[in-house]
Design an enzyme around this catalytic site. Structure first.
Site, PDB file in Angstrom:
ATOM      1  N   ARG A  50     -16.352  -1.454 -20.148  1.00 41.75           N
ATOM      2  CA  ARG A  50     -17.457  -1.723 -20.378  1.00 41.75           C
ATOM      3  C   ARG A  50     -17.452  -2.141 -21.874  1.00 41.75           C
ATOM      4  O   ARG A  50     -18.359  -2.950 -22.548  1.00 41.75           O
ATOM      5  CB  ARG A  50     -18.743  -0.833 -19.940  1.00 41.75           C
ATOM      6  CG  ARG A  50     -19.973  -1.332 -20.457  1.00 41.75           C
ATOM      7  CD  ARG A  50     -21.035  -0.516 -19.197  1.00 41.75           C
ATOM      8  NE  ARG A  50     -21.070   0.997 -19.871  1.00 41.75           N
ATOM      9  CZ  ARG A  50     -21.828   1.893 -19.322  1.00 41.75           C
ATOM     10  NH1 ARG A  50     -22.482   1.582 -18.317  1.00 41.75           N
ATOM     11  NH2 ARG A  50     -21.789   2.978 -19.790  1.00 41.75           N
ATOM     12  N   ARG A 103     -17.453 -12.778 -41.147  1.00 41.86           N
ATOM     13  CA  ARG A 103     -16.239 -13.396 -41.753  1.00 41.86           C
ATOM     14  C   ARG A 103     -16.014 -12.654 -43.098  1.00 41.86           C
ATOM     15  O   ARG A 103     -14.727 -12.497 -43.377  1.00 41.86           O
ATOM     16  CB  ARG A 103     -16.225 -14.753 -41.925  1.00 41.86           C
ATOM     17  CG  ARG A 103     -16.266 -15.740 -40.728  1.00 41.86           C
ATOM     18  CD  ARG A 103     -16.473 -17.279 -41.225  1.00 41.86           C
ATOM     19  NE  ARG A 103     -17.870 -17.379 -42.029  1.00 41.86           N
ATOM     20  CZ  ARG A 103     -18.320 -18.465 -42.428  1.00 41.86           C
ATOM     21  NH1 ARG A 103     -17.659 -19.647 -42.034  1.00 41.86           N
ATOM     22  NH2 ARG A 103     -19.549 -18.570 -42.643  1.00 41.86           N
ATOM     23  N   LYS A 150     -23.624  -2.357 -24.853  1.00 37.65           N
ATOM     24  CA  LYS A 150     -24.259  -1.146 -25.428  1.00 37.65           C
ATOM     25  C   LYS A 150     -23.731  -1.204 -26.952  1.00 37.65           C
ATOM     26  O   LYS A 150     -22.688  -0.680 -27.467  1.00 37.65           O
ATOM     27  CB  LYS A 150     -23.117  -0.030 -24.702  1.00 37.65           C
ATOM     28  CG  LYS A 150     -23.851   0.374 -23.447  1.00 37.65           C
ATOM     29  CD  LYS A 150     -23.209   1.680 -22.649  1.00 37.65           C
ATOM     30  CE  LYS A 150     -23.345   2.931 -23.627  1.00 37.65           C
ATOM     31  NZ  LYS A 150     -24.588   3.680 -23.367  1.00 37.65           N
ATOM     32  N   GLU A 183     -35.539   0.774 -17.047  1.00 34.31           N
ATOM     33  CA  GLU A 183     -34.721   1.965 -17.122  1.00 34.31           C
ATOM     34  C   GLU A 183     -35.336   2.977 -18.011  1.00 34.31           C
ATOM     35  O   GLU A 183     -36.386   2.828 -18.466  1.00 34.31           O
ATOM     36  CB  GLU A 183     -33.406   1.837 -17.636  1.00 34.31           C
ATOM     37  CG  GLU A 183     -33.116   1.103 -18.761  1.00 34.31           C
ATOM     38  CD  GLU A 183     -31.768   0.803 -19.148  1.00 34.31           C
ATOM     39  OE1 GLU A 183     -30.920   1.202 -18.523  1.00 34.31           O
ATOM     40  OE2 GLU A 183     -31.570  -0.253 -19.842  1.00 34.31           O
TER      41      GLU A 183
HETATM   42  N1  PXG Z   1     -29.228   3.151 -19.573  1.00 33.20           N
HETATM   43  C1  PXG Z   1     -28.906   3.036 -20.783  1.00 33.20           C
HETATM   44  C2  PXG Z   1     -29.871   2.407 -21.878  1.00 33.20           C
HETATM   45  C3  PXG Z   1     -28.066   3.740 -21.599  1.00 33.20           C
HETATM   46  O1  PXG Z   1     -27.752   3.628 -22.642  1.00 33.20           O
HETATM   47  C4  PXG Z   1     -27.467   4.472 -19.161  1.00 33.20           C
HETATM   48  C5  PXG Z   1     -28.508   3.731 -18.702  1.00 33.20           C
HETATM   49  C6  PXG Z   1     -26.825   5.358 -18.080  1.00 33.20           C
HETATM   50  O2  PXG Z   1     -25.397   4.492 -17.984  1.00 33.20           O
HETATM   51  P1  PXG Z   1     -24.094   5.403 -17.487  1.00 33.20           P
HETATM   52  O3  PXG Z   1     -22.986   4.358 -17.629  1.00 33.20           O
HETATM   53  O4  PXG Z   1     -23.819   6.403 -18.586  1.00 33.20           O
HETATM   54  O5  PXG Z   1     -24.402   5.803 -16.128  1.00 33.20           O
HETATM   55  C7  PXG Z   1     -27.191   4.614 -20.493  1.00 33.20           C
HETATM   56  C8  PXG Z   1     -26.138   5.333 -21.178  1.00 33.20           C
HETATM   57  C9  PXG Z   1     -26.912  10.050 -24.338  1.00 33.20           C
HETATM   58  C10 PXG Z   1     -26.939   8.327 -24.642  1.00 33.20           C
HETATM   59  O6  PXG Z   1     -26.500  10.657 -25.368  1.00 33.20           O
HETATM   60  C11 PXG Z   1     -26.363   7.761 -23.280  1.00 33.20           C
HETATM   61  C12 PXG Z   1     -26.324   6.378 -23.452  1.00 33.20           C
HETATM   62  C13 PXG Z   1     -26.783   5.879 -24.384  1.00 33.20           C
HETATM   63  C14 PXG Z   1     -27.478   6.506 -25.338  1.00 33.20           C
HETATM   64  C15 PXG Z   1     -27.233   7.978 -25.404  1.00 33.20           C
HETATM   65  O7  PXG Z   1     -27.303  10.552 -23.434  1.00 33.20           O
HETATM   66  N2  PXG Z   1     -25.837   5.572 -22.425  1.00 33.20           N
END
Ligand code: PXG
Length: 290
Positions: A50, A103, A150, A183
């Site tokens: 990812r 660039r 991400k 979400e």
């Molecule tokens: N939604 C968003 C917007 C995310 O950033 C998830 C769902 C869950 O995805 P995973 O693959 O982890 O099951 C994320 C996960 C944290 C943190 O510190 C985690 C995320 C982003 C920012 C902070 O908890 N990502």
């Protein structure tokens, strides 16, 4: 605690990068949050895939192969002697000048790996369940900045979290631009109704979470139907169970949404079963390190 930066390890106080890095100047970069349990890194390949997909869309060249990146994660864990850890992998565009043009970033992308311990919510909330609210800030439009990327720009999620905390709750539900449930700020959302599971599809401004996919796999093994389906707040309010999933939070029950009590105000049976099975899986599955 030692931090990996571009192939070298630095003490936390010396782990620094340039103020001209476009990761800082423009949020130009990508990241992953990964966990290890008892020296097993859970879903490492999925996270690294990812990360590379996010970078590919941003035309950000990561100067390591996927295999080398996995090795770098494992060697950071070994260097820090951590059995159970939260791993943050960050790749920034690197040093440039004071302009957007990539660039001008003549150096290579900057790779940072931080390993630490993390507990997102207090233990008692896993037993009692969370109260969450819908907030005004909506999730990124997929046609603007696709939530599948991400990226280091999490500002609308940060605003949503601030709105939740200002209202006295720990987590926020973010809607998409049409008003459907997308979400939470760093977690995916699920509901259960009639013994079946529902979670918003990834096309609705929802990150395809790796924990979300794992939960759908566990449910399938347990012969529970899981649907990727658009959800309205009405459906959330009238669900029998609700929970959030994410690498940091794992699986956490939700018992109140916008003041409406869910499932009698207690974590439901499907949620509890999934939490148990998820824990089992993290004990047996993953990439080992010594
Ligand atoms: N939604 C968003 C917007 C995310 O950033 C998830 C769902 C869950 O995805 P995973 O693959 O982890 O099951 C994320 C996960 C944290 C943190 O510190 C985690 C995320 C982003 C920012 C902070 O908890 N990502």
């Amino acid at each position: 605690m030692k931090v990996y930066i571009n192939g070298k390890f630095y003490e936390k106080k010396d782990a620094k990068i340039s103020v001209f890095d476009h990761g800082l100047l423009y949020g130009d970069g990508v990241f992953e949050g990964i966990r290890s349990y008892n020296r097993l890194v859970f879903k490492l390949k999925e996270h690294i895939d990812r990360l590379f997909e996010s970078a590919h869309t941003l035309m950000l060249d990561i100067p390591l192969t996927r295999k080398e990146m996995m090795k770098a994660v494992l060697s950071t864990l070994k260097t820090n002697g951590l059995k159970d850890a939260y791993i943050r992998v960050v790749v920034t565009r690197g040093e440039g000048d004071l302009g957007l043009d990539v660039r001008k970033c003549r150096g290579r992308a900057c790779i940072i790996i931080i390993t630490d311990k993390i507990t997102l919510y207090p233990d008692k909330l896993y037993k009692k369940g969370l109260e969450i609210i819908t907030v005004p800030t909506v999730r990124n439009l997929p046609e603007a900045l696709n939530p599948q990327i991400k990226s280091l720009n999490y500002l609308n999620n940060i605003l949503a979290k601030i709105e939740a905390v200002n209202s006295g709750v720990e987590e926020a539900i973010m809607l998409d631009s049409l008003g459907y449930v997308a979400e939470c700020t760093g977690d995916n959302i699920f509901i259960a109704k009639g013994g079946q599971l529902y979670t918003p599809p990834q096309c609705m401004g929802t990150l395809r979470g790796i924990t979300r996919d794992t939960v759908l796999e566990i449910a399938a093994k347990k012969k529970i139907l899981g649907h990727e389906h658009v959800l309205t707040r009405h459906e959330l309010y009238n669900s029998t169970e609700a929970f959030l999933t994410g690498t940091a939070a794992e699986i956490i029950p939700v018992v109140k949404v916008d003041g409406r009590v869910i499932g009698g105000g207690k974590p439901g049976d499907i949620t509890l079963m999934l939490m148990k099975e998820f824990k089992k899986l993290t004990k047996t599955e993953g990439v080992k390190y010594k």
